[in-house]
Motif scaffolding. Structure first.
Motif, short mmCIF file in Angstrom:
data_model
loop_
_atom_site.label_atom_id
_atom_site.label_comp_id
_atom_site.label_asym_id
_atom_site.label_seq_id
_atom_site.Cartn_x
_atom_site.Cartn_y
_atom_site.Cartn_z
N SER A 328 69.37 45.68 -38.71
CA SER A 328 69.55 44.59 -38.97
C SER A 328 69.64 43.14 -38.38
N GLY A 329 67.84 43.39 -38.11
CA GLY A 329 67.65 41.70 -38.29
C GLY A 329 67.40 41.19 -39.62
N ARG A 330 66.89 41.85 -40.66
CA ARG A 330 66.74 42.02 -41.88
C ARG A 330 68.23 41.10 -42.08
N LYS A 340 64.87 37.49 -36.31
CA LYS A 340 62.93 36.87 -36.81
C LYS A 340 62.03 37.78 -37.19
N ALA A 341 62.20 38.33 -35.11
CA ALA A 341 61.34 39.60 -34.70
C ALA A 341 61.27 40.90 -34.73
N LEU A 342 62.82 41.23 -35.63
CA LEU A 342 63.19 42.59 -35.65
C LEU A 342 62.74 42.25 -37.34
N SER A 343 62.75 41.60 -37.57
CA SER A 343 62.56 42.24 -39.82
C SER A 343 61.19 42.27 -40.24
N THR A 344 60.08 41.18 -38.81
CA THR A 344 58.49 41.53 -39.29
C THR A 344 57.91 42.67 -39.08
N LEU A 345 56.59 42.97 -40.43
CA LEU A 345 56.62 44.11 -40.83
C LEU A 345 55.06 43.82 -40.37
N HIS A 346 54.51 44.44 -40.02
CA HIS A 346 52.89 44.01 -39.49
C HIS A 346 51.87 44.64 -41.07
N PRO A 347 51.35 43.49 -41.29
CA PRO A 347 50.86 43.15 -42.04
C PRO A 347 50.27 43.97 -43.03
#
Length: 467
Positions: A328-330, A340-347
């Motif tokens: 939903s964020g993406r 931005k917060a919801l679509s961020t993945l752990h590196p």
């Protein structure tokens, strides 16, 4: 991302944001083979958990007709699975149902589907987690709300690991819960008190004693019977992380549905045949039956297996639910900072940390603070409503050719789902239907007030180049 197709009834935005461009975060990666996807999906069905927690409710209401009720529910679930498989292979996305619906019925229906699905994402895991203390009671006395919250937190920590680690952990737990179900099946068959003919000449306990099961009573259990194998749709949530999703999503849906149904159905048949009396089906739990057949120690061991099954289910639910919120964020469904917060993945782990925490931590609080089990009826209605929407999507999906799996005998499966699930909704409590209707209204208010006026920048539901 590719140019979005024109959506039903609306003009879609021309181009979705390309998250793979330089400077953009990488998306979820396809790393799961068919076996791993099936193991994760079966773990979400959590057949042992359904067997030990939900089936006793059916035993109480359906008596020895529980097997017929389960078979009817499984047949409807196969129809639902066909809808998931065709729609999920056409639009492989971690968004699951809302992406499928958006690309067939339009953005408004897609958003309504997301809101309904999101409600179940928060409610179902803590409802299941609360059962842990009940089944650990023969071994250790624990506070129920505290235990439910701790199970949610433990599942959250595990769900934040990378997808391959989760596949390994859940496969190990699945083996334990399958053994527990197999032990129940062996004990039931080895202590059989009646023949198999009792399965198709069922009786149920009512106020006047044992009576033949009527069609009305049997149909009253259909919604719960269908819900027993719910979870096979997890394969669609994992679609972006499954290798060759065009072929393998359908395999994961039907493979998990088959194995889940077997793990639930066989021990249930054994219990109906092995119970000391039909009357005992109404007030005994599975540990009660095991105690009668093999003693308290074996019963305690089975209870621990059930607790492991519950934890396993909650882990996979946390994992899949986080991916829906990530999608939903993406897809830009919220204000920019939230997206931005919801679509961020752990590196390193490629896990949507913020999205996972945003749906898992409220679940832990609900388990600790609220009598959330009272919401189970509402949840069943919401799941049924989503199933109806998917069936409608499956009816119209072939307006355009697509590269995914195509169900045989179309449109028989979606019509079966509409008839079966529609009847189950008709039999639901009015209060549950009204609350579900209120959620739909809230979804429409947000859509009309925020998403629709920003059609070129918000709710850009992803599409694949190979649709």
């Amino acid at each position: 991302m590719s140019t979005l197709p024109t959506l039903s009834g609306e003009s879609a935005p021309a181009v979705a944001e390309d998250l793979t461009a330089p400077g953009k975060p990488a998306g979820l990666q396809p790393v799961l083979g068919v076996a791993a996807a099936i193991m994760l999906t079966i773990s979400c069905i959590t057949p042992a958990s359904s067997l030990f927690i939900i089936v006793p409710e059916l035993l109480a209401s359906q008596g020895s007709g529980v097997v017929l009720a389960l078979v009817a529910g499984i047949v409807i679930s196969i129809g639902v699975g066909a809808c998931y498989a065709e729609l999920g292979t056409r639009t492989p996305s971690s968004g699951g149902e809302y992406v499928m619906v958006t690309h067939t019925l339009g953005r408004a229906m897609g958003w309504i589907t997301f809101v309904l699905t999101a409600a179940t994402l928060i409610v179902i895991p803590p409802v299941i987690a609360l059962g842990t203390a009940d089944y650990l009671a023969p071994v250790i006395n624990l506070d129920r709300p505290t235990t439910g919250a701790l199970v949610m937190l433990l599942a959250t920590v595990t769900g934040l690991l990378d997808i391959k680690s989760n596949a390994y952990v859940t496969s190990c737990f699945l083996a334990v819960e399958t053994v527990a179900a197999a032990v129940v099946a062996y004990l039931g068959f080895s202590h059989a008190h009646r023949g198999v003919e009792s399965l198709w000449h069922p009786q149920v306990l009512d106020g006047s004693g044992l009576t033949p099961l009527t069609a009305g009573v049997a149909l009253s259990g259909l919604a719960v019977a269908t819900f027993v194998v719910n979870g096979f749709g997890t394969a669609s949530y994992l679609a972006e992380e499954i290798i060759d999703p065009r072929r393998n999503v359908a395999k994961a849906v039907f493979g998990s549905l088959f194995f889940g149904a077997v793990i639930i159905l066989v021990p249930t048949i054994a219990t109906v045949l092995g119970a000391g009396s039909i009357e005992s089906l109404a007030d005994h739990t599975f540990p009660d039956f095991v105690s009668e057949w093999a003693g308290s120690r074996v019963s305690a061991a089975i209870s621990v297996g059930i607790a492991i099954a519950i934890l396993n289910a909650v882990i996979v639910m946390v994992l899949q639910n986080g991916r829906v919120i990530y999608a939903s964020g993406r897809d830009q469904a919220w204000p920019a900072p939230v997206n931005k917060a919801l679509s961020t993945l752990h590196p390193r782990l490629s896990t949507p940390v913020v999205a996972t925490l945003s749906v898992a931590l409220p679940g832990a609080l609900l388990a600790y603070l609220v009598n959330i089990e009272s919401l189970l009826g509402i949840t069943s209605v919401i799941v049924s409503a989503v199933y109806l929407t998917l069936a409608a999507s499956a009816l119209v999906v072939r307006r355009r050719p697509h590269a995914g799996w195509r169900m045989p005998l179309w449109p028989a499966a979606p019509i079966l789902v509409i008839v079966g699930v529609g009847y189950a909704l008709f039999e639901s409590a009015w209060s549950d239907l009204l609350i579900t209707g209120a959620l739909v209204v809230l979804a429409l208010v947000y859509y009309v007030g925020y998403l629709r006026p920003r059609g070129t920048t918000r709710f850009l539901v992803d599409a694949r180049d190979d649709q």
